[in-house]
Write a protein that holds these residues in place. Structure first.
Motif, mmCIF file in Angstrom:
data_model
loop_
_atom_site.group_PDB
_atom_site.id
_atom_site.type_symbol
_atom_site.label_atom_id
_atom_site.label_comp_id
_atom_site.label_asym_id
_atom_site.label_seq_id
_atom_site.Cartn_x
_atom_site.Cartn_y
_atom_site.Cartn_z
ATOM 1 N N SER A 639 0.837 -1.192 0.000
ATOM 2 C CA SER A 639 0.000 0.000 0.000
ATOM 3 C C SER A 639 0.876 1.247 0.000
ATOM 4 O O SER A 639 2.080 1.183 0.247
ATOM 5 N N TYR A 640 0.261 2.396 -0.250
ATOM 6 C CA TYR A 640 1.003 3.643 -0.333
ATOM 7 C C TYR A 640 1.577 4.025 1.037
ATOM 8 O O TYR A 640 0.882 3.961 2.052
ATOM 9 N N VAL A 641 2.853 4.424 1.038
ATOM 10 C CA VAL A 641 3.523 4.841 2.280
ATOM 11 C C VAL A 641 3.935 6.289 2.111
ATOM 12 O O VAL A 641 4.776 6.621 1.275
ATOM 13 N N ALA A 642 3.339 7.153 2.886
ATOM 14 C CA ALA A 642 3.660 8.586 2.789
ATOM 15 C C ALA A 642 4.956 8.900 3.531
ATOM 16 O O ALA A 642 5.720 9.777 3.103
ATOM 17 N N ASP A 643 5.211 8.210 4.629
ATOM 18 C CA ASP A 643 6.401 8.484 5.448
ATOM 19 C C ASP A 643 7.040 7.159 5.882
ATOM 20 O O ASP A 643 6.385 6.373 6.591
ATOM 21 N N PRO A 644 8.273 6.896 5.461
ATOM 22 C CA PRO A 644 8.924 5.627 5.847
ATOM 23 C C PRO A 644 9.033 5.423 7.355
ATOM 24 O O PRO A 644 9.106 4.283 7.833
ATOM 25 N N HIS A 645 8.994 6.528 8.153
ATOM 26 C CA HIS A 645 9.098 6.401 9.606
ATOM 27 C C HIS A 645 7.933 5.623 10.191
ATOM 28 O O HIS A 645 8.033 5.069 11.297
ATOM 29 N N THR A 646 6.797 5.579 9.440
ATOM 30 C CA THR A 646 5.645 4.834 9.942
ATOM 31 C C THR A 646 5.830 3.330 9.788
ATOM 32 O O THR A 646 5.121 2.545 10.427
ATOM 33 N N ILE A 647 6.776 2.932 8.956
ATOM 34 C CA ILE A 647 7.029 1.504 8.719
ATOM 35 C C ILE A 647 8.244 1.005 9.513
ATOM 36 O O ILE A 647 8.226 -0.085 10.088
ATOM 37 N N ALA A 648 9.309 1.826 9.544
ATOM 38 C CA ALA A 648 10.555 1.363 10.176
ATOM 39 C C ALA A 648 11.242 2.503 10.904
ATOM 40 O O ALA A 648 11.177 3.664 10.483
ATOM 41 N N LYS A 649 11.888 2.165 12.006
ATOM 42 C CA LYS A 649 12.682 3.115 12.782
ATOM 43 C C LYS A 649 14.126 2.623 12.827
ATOM 44 O O LYS A 649 14.427 1.459 12.524
ATOM 45 N N LEU A 650 15.047 3.516 13.210
ATOM 46 C CA LEU A 650 16.458 3.133 13.335
ATOM 47 C C LEU A 650 16.606 1.943 14.273
ATOM 48 O O LEU A 650 16.030 1.915 15.370
ATOM 49 N N GLY A 651 17.346 0.958 13.832
ATOM 50 C CA GLY A 651 17.587 -0.221 14.653
ATOM 51 C C GLY A 651 16.619 -1.355 14.400
ATOM 52 O O GLY A 651 16.852 -2.484 14.864
ATOM 53 N N ASP A 652 15.523 -1.090 13.701
ATOM 54 C CA ASP A 652 14.575 -2.164 13.397
ATOM 55 C C ASP A 652 15.209 -3.187 12.459
ATOM 56 O O ASP A 652 16.098 -2.869 11.665
ATOM 57 N N ILE A 653 14.722 -4.406 12.555
ATOM 58 C CA ILE A 653 15.178 -5.473 11.668
ATOM 59 C C ILE A 653 14.132 -5.683 10.593
ATOM 60 O O ILE A 653 12.953 -5.948 10.892
ATOM 61 N N LEU A 654 14.563 -5.555 9.350
ATOM 62 C CA LEU A 654 13.664 -5.760 8.214
ATOM 63 C C LEU A 654 14.122 -6.968 7.408
ATOM 64 O O LEU A 654 15.329 -7.167 7.202
ATOM 65 N N HIS A 655 13.167 -7.746 6.965
ATOM 66 C CA HIS A 655 13.478 -8.845 6.048
ATOM 67 C C HIS A 655 13.431 -8.295 4.629
ATOM 68 O O HIS A 655 12.407 -7.816 4.174
ATOM 69 N N VAL A 656 14.567 -8.316 3.948
ATOM 70 C CA VAL A 656 14.641 -7.709 2.620
ATOM 71 C C VAL A 656 15.242 -8.698 1.617
ATOM 72 O O VAL A 656 15.881 -9.678 1.996
ATOM 73 N N ARG A 657 15.005 -8.374 0.353
ATOM 74 C CA ARG A 657 15.523 -9.173 -0.752
ATOM 75 C C ARG A 657 16.273 -8.246 -1.702
ATOM 76 O O ARG A 657 15.869 -7.097 -1.916
ATOM 77 N N ILE A 658 17.392 -8.748 -2.243
ATOM 78 C CA ILE A 658 18.146 -7.939 -3.214
ATOM 79 C C ILE A 658 17.398 -7.978 -4.536
ATOM 80 O O ILE A 658 17.200 -9.039 -5.133
ATOM 81 N N ARG A 659 16.993 -6.802 -4.944
ATOM 82 C CA ARG A 659 16.187 -6.702 -6.167
ATOM 83 C C ARG A 659 17.065 -6.406 -7.380
ATOM 84 O O ARG A 659 16.822 -6.889 -8.480
ATOM 85 N N GLU A 660 18.127 -5.590 -7.142
ATOM 86 C CA GLU A 660 18.940 -5.149 -8.267
ATOM 87 C C GLU A 660 20.314 -4.738 -7.750
ATOM 88 O O GLU A 660 20.455 -4.238 -6.630
ATOM 89 N N ILE A 661 21.362 -4.963 -8.558
ATOM 90 C CA ILE A 661 22.727 -4.504 -8.252
ATOM 91 C C ILE A 661 23.198 -3.718 -9.472
ATOM 92 O O ILE A 661 23.240 -4.258 -10.578
ATOM 93 N N ASP A 662 23.514 -2.433 -9.267
ATOM 94 C CA ASP A 662 23.918 -1.638 -10.424
ATOM 95 C C ASP A 662 25.405 -1.862 -10.726
ATOM 96 O O ASP A 662 26.104 -2.616 -10.048
#
Length: 704
Positions: A639-662
Motif C-alpha cells: 500500500s502507499y507509504v507517505a512516510d517511511p518512519h511509519t514503517i521502520a525506525k532506526l535499529g529495526d530489523i527488516l526482512h529484505v531481498r536484493i532486487r537489483e545490483i547496479d
C-alpha cells in the motif's frame, strides 16, 4: 699485493693481502663472486693479571655492502651488531680459540667487515677463512690454519671448520636429519676444508711473518712439591664434597678456600703459581679418575643422565609455561602467542626480513649463586637462545595452520651445565602447554669428552658445569625421535676425529630418546585448546580486487573495524586476512564485517538487516557491517507509504531481498515478494512510476 685463489664447492675464493690496513698486524681481503670481506688481526699487550686469554672477535655487516641505507628516519649510522652478526662472531671465535697455545696472554683482536655482498656467497664463511689466513700470516703463535665450509640442503644446514687432520667446530640446523647424513656431510666438508688450508699455507710460504716463540712459564718444582704436600688431602676431601653436591660453585668455593690457606702458609711463594698448581692438580685428578675408573665427578657412569623432572602449566596467566630440570640445571620457559603483525622485523644485508618464532634465553647471576649485571643480553645468552630456537623451528606448525607469532622465553633458574638443552626441552613442553600443535616434540642433550689420545678417551652424556670446564668438548645435540634438528660442537683440543664424532652422535641419540620419554609422561601431546588469555585468530581469504574495499580510502574502513571491534586486522597482498582478538564476540563481529565488505551479493538473496538510516524516500538497511542497500519507500509495503518512519525506525530489523545490483555494486532492496511487486506495478501508473524512479536514483546517488 699478493693473492691466492682456491675453488671450494665450485666457487672461486680469492685471498688477497697488501691492499688495505697496513698498520694492522695482519690483514686479508677475501672475495667470492661479488661478496668481499676484509679481516684484520691485531696483537696487543700482554696482561697476565686477567687470568684468561683476551681474544676478541668482531664480525660487522655494513648495510652499504648491499647498497642499502638504514631505514630509520633519525639514525642512519650502522648501530650495534644484530643478533645474527653476534652469532657469526661466535662462529669465528669458536673455530680459532682452541688453537692458541695454553697460557698465551697477549690481547688479540680479530675484526671481520663485510664490504660487499651479492646474496650468493656466505660472508661468515669468508670471514672465518680470512681470520684463519690473517692469523697464519701474522707473528702471533697459533696452531692453524683452519678452513670452513657451509653445506646446505633440504634436510641439513651445516657449518663446519677444521684443520687438515680433524674437525674443530660444528654448527648445524636440521629438519630431522639422520646421524648418518650428518657424518657424511662432515666428511664431505672436511675434504673441501683441506683445499682451503692448502691455499693458506701456500700464501704463508710467500708472505708469512716469522712466528713469535711462546714458551709457557714453568712452575718451580720445589714450590709445586710444597703446595701439593699441603693440599692433596684437602683436594681429595673437596672432590668428595663435589660428588655429593649438585651445585656448580661447590668446587670453585672449595678451591678458593684451599688456595687462600696455602698462600697464608707459603708467603714466599707466588700466589698465582699456587693457584695454578692447585687448579691443575684438581683437574688432573678428576680427569684421571674418569679415564681410568670410568667414574665421573658426581659418581655417575659415563652414559648416565642426571635425575629428570618437569612440570607444565605453572603460571596462571601466561599462555603456556613449563619447568624442565636435569640435576641442578633448571629452566622455566614461558610461551606467549600474538597476532601476525607482532613478528620481528630484521634489517640486515638481505634487506628487511621477518620471523614469527622468537626464542630468548636469560641467564641471571642468581642461577649460579652470584651477584652480577642485569640488562642487555650477553653474547652467550644470544647464542644459547639461537640454538634453542633453531632446535624447535622445524617442528613448528605451518603459518597457514597456526598463524600466531610465537615468543618463547627461557629463564634459567639454576645452572649446572647444559642450560641451552634444558631450554630446548622446556620450550617443547611450554609450547605444547600453550596449545601450539608441534609436529613432534624436541629434546636436547650435551655430550662431553675426556681425551688423552685416540685410544684413551671417555665420552660423557649430560655434562655438568665442572665437566664442561675440565673436559675437552661440549657437543650439544637436539632433535626428535626421528632425527637431529640442531647441533653445536666446541672443543678445547686441536680437533676431533670422525670415529669419535660417530660415537658421540650415537650416544646423544640414546640419551635424547630417554629424555623424550620422560617429557611425554609430563605432557603427551599439545593441549587441544589455547589458554583463555591467549588471543584468538580467524583467517579469511578475500579476492585480491576486494582489498581496496576492505582498507578503504586512507585506511578509513579498516581503521574503523579495528577501533569498533578492538581486534587487529592484517591484510596480505594475496588477499589473506588475519583477524586477532581476545573477545570471541568482537572477533566474530570483525569477521562478519570483513566478510560482508568483501562478499559477492546476488540478486534474489534474502537477509534480515538492520535499519541504519531513514530518509523521506526510503530506508537504508545494513546487511553486513559496512554493506548497506536502499529499500525505496515504494517497495516497503503493497500500500502507499507517505512516510517511511511509519514503517521502520532506526535499529529495526527488516526482512529484505536484493532486487537489483547496479554497475557500481550498489544494492537496491525490497521488502516485497516478487508477486507483491508485480501487483504494485500493475496498480501504479507507468509514467509516474518512471519519473519517481529517476528522481529517486538521483537522490540515492547523491547520498552515496
Amino acid at each position: 699485493m699478493l693473492s691466492k685463489t682456491v675453488t671450494v664447492n665450485n666457487q672461486a675464493i680469492t685471498l688477497e693481502i697488501g691492499r688495505f690496513a697496513e698498520q694492522a698486524t695482519s690483514a686479508v681481503l677475501v672475495r667470492c663472486g661479488d661478496t668481499v670481506v676484509h679481516v684484520t688481526v691485531v696483537s696487543g699487550q700482554e696482561n697476565p693479571a686477567l687470568g684468561y686469554f683476551p681474544l676478541t672477535v668482531d664480525y660487522q655487516e655494513k648495510l652499504y655492502a648491499s647498497g642499502m641505507i638504514k631505514g630509520s628516519r633519525w639514525v642512519k649510522r650502522d648501530g650495534r651488531p644484530t643478533d645474527e652478526a653476534i652469532l657469526r662472531s661466535r662462529l669465528i671465535d669458536r673455530s680459532i680459540r682452541p688453537l692458541f697455545p695454553a697460557g698465551y696472554m697477549k690481547e688479540v683482536q680479530v675484526v671481520a667487515t663485510v664490504l660487499s655482498y651479492d646474496s650468493q656467497a656466505y660472508p661468515e664463511i669468508l670471514a672465518l677463512i680470512g681470520a684463519s689466513a690473517a692469523l697464519s700470516l701474522s707473528p702471533i703463535p697459533w696452531n692453524g690454519p683452519v678452513g670452513a665450509v657451509r653445506l646446505k640442503d633440504d634436510k641439513l644446514d651445516l657449518v663446519v671448520s677444521g684443520s687438515k687432520e680433524a674437525i674443530v667446530m660444528v654448527e648445524a640446523g636440521g629438519n630431522e636429519a639422520p646421524e648418518s647424513d650428518i657424518l657424511a656431510k662432515l666428511e664431505l666438508g672436511h675434504q673441501e676444508i683441506k683445499k682451503i688450508i692448502q691455499a693458506i699455507e701456500d700464501l704463508v710460504k710467500q708472505a708469512g711473518q716469522k712466528k713469535e716463540v711462546f714458551v709457557k712459564p714453568e712452575i718451580n718444582p720445589e714450590i709445586k712439591t710444597q703446595v701439593l704436600a699441603k693440599t692433596k688431602t684437602l683436594i681429595a676431601d673437596l672432590i668428595d664434597q663435589v660428588r655429593k653436591s649438585q651445585h656448580e660453585k661447590t668446587a670453585d668455593h672449595g678451591l678458593a678456600e684451599i688456595i687462600s690457606a696455602c698462600v697464608a702458609d707459603l708467603p714466599e711463594a707466588d700466589p698465582k703459581q699456587i693457584a695454578e698448581i692447585i687448579h691443575e692438580y684438581f683437574r688432573e685428578i678428576l680427569r684421571h679418575q674418569t679415564l681410568t675408573k670410568k667414574l665421573r665427578v658426581d659418581g655417575r657412569k659415563p652414559d648416565e643422565i642426571r635425575q629428570l623432572s618437569s612440570e607444565v602449566g605453572l603460571l596462571p596467566r601466561t599462555h603456556g609455561s613449563a619447568m624442565f630440570k636435569r640435576g641442578a640445571t633448571q629452566a622455566l620457559t614461558i610461551t606467549t602467542l600474538g597476532s601476525p603483525n607482532l613478528e620481528q622485523l630484521i634489517e640486515d644485508l638481505e634487506g628487511e626480513t621477518s620471523k614469527r618464532y622468537i626464542h630468548h634465553y636469560i641467564f641471571p647471576p642468581f642461577s649460579v649463586g652470584e651477584c652480577g649485571r642485569i640488562g642487555f643480553p650477553s653474547r652467550r645468552e644470544i647464542g644459547h637462545g639461537a640454538l634453542a630456537e633453531r632446535a624447535l623451528e622445524p617442528m613448528l606448525p605451518d603459518e597457514t595452520e597456526f598463524p600466531y607469532t610465537i615468543h618463547v622465553v627461557s629463564e634459567i633458574m639454576s645452572s649446572n651445565g647444559s642450560t641451552s638443552m634444558a631450554s630446548t626441552c622446556g620450550s617443547t613442553l611450554s609450547l605444547m602447554d600453550a596449545g601450539v600443535p608441534l609436529k613432534k616434540p624436541v629434546a636436547g642433550i650435551a655430550m662431553g669428552l675426556i681425551f688423552k689420545d685416540e685410544k684413551t678417551y671417555v665420552i660423557l652424556t649430560d655434562i655438568q658445569g665442572l665437566e664442561d670446564h675440565l673436559g675437552d668438548m661440549d657437543f650439544k645435540v637436539a632433535g626428535t625421535k626421528d632425527g637431529v634438528t640442531a647441533l653445536q660442537m666446541d672443543i678445547k683440543i686441536s680437533g676431533i676425529n670422525f670415529n669419535l664424532l660417530k660415537e658421540a652422535l650415537a650416544s646423544a641419540k640414546t640419551a635424547r630418546l630417554k629424555i623424550l620419554d620422560h617429557m611425554l609422561k609430563t605432557l603427551a601431546k599439545p593441549r587441544p585448546h589455547l589458554s583463555p588469555y591467549a588471543p584468538k585468530i580467524v583467517t579469511l581469504n578475500i579476492p585480491v580486487e576486494k582489498i581496496g574495499e576492505l582498507i578503504g580510502p586512507g585506511g578509513k574502513t579498516i581503521k574503523k573495524i579495528i577501533k569498533e571491534t578492538e581486534c587487529q586486522v592484517d591484510v596480505d597482498d594475496d588477499g589473506r586476512v588475519v583477524i586477532t582478538g581476545i573477545d570471541s564476540f568482537k572477533l566474530k563481529q570483525a569477521q562478519d564485517w570483513v566478510s560482508g565488505l568483501t562478499r559477492e551479493f546476488k540478486v534474489g538473496e534474502e537477509f534480515d538487516g538492520k535499519v541504519v538510516r531513514v530518509e523521506a524516500y526510503g530506508v537504508f538497511v545494513e546487511l553486513f557491517p559496512g554493506r548497506e542497500g536502499l529499500c525505496h519507500v515504494s517497495r516497503m509495503s503493497t500500500s502507499y507509504v507517505a512516510d517511511p518512519h511509519t514503517i521502520a525506525k532506526l535499529g529495526d530489523i527488516l526482512h529484505v531481498r536484493i532486487r537489483e545490483i547496479d554497475d557500481q555494486g550498489r544494492l537496491s532492496l525490497t521488502c516485497l515478494t516478487s508477486e507483491q511487486e508485480q501487483q504494485v506495478a500493475q496498480n501504479r501508473p507507468s509514467s509516474r512510476h518512471s519519473s519517481f524512479r529517476r528522481n529517486n536514483h538521483r537522490r540515492y546517488s547523491h547520498r552515496q
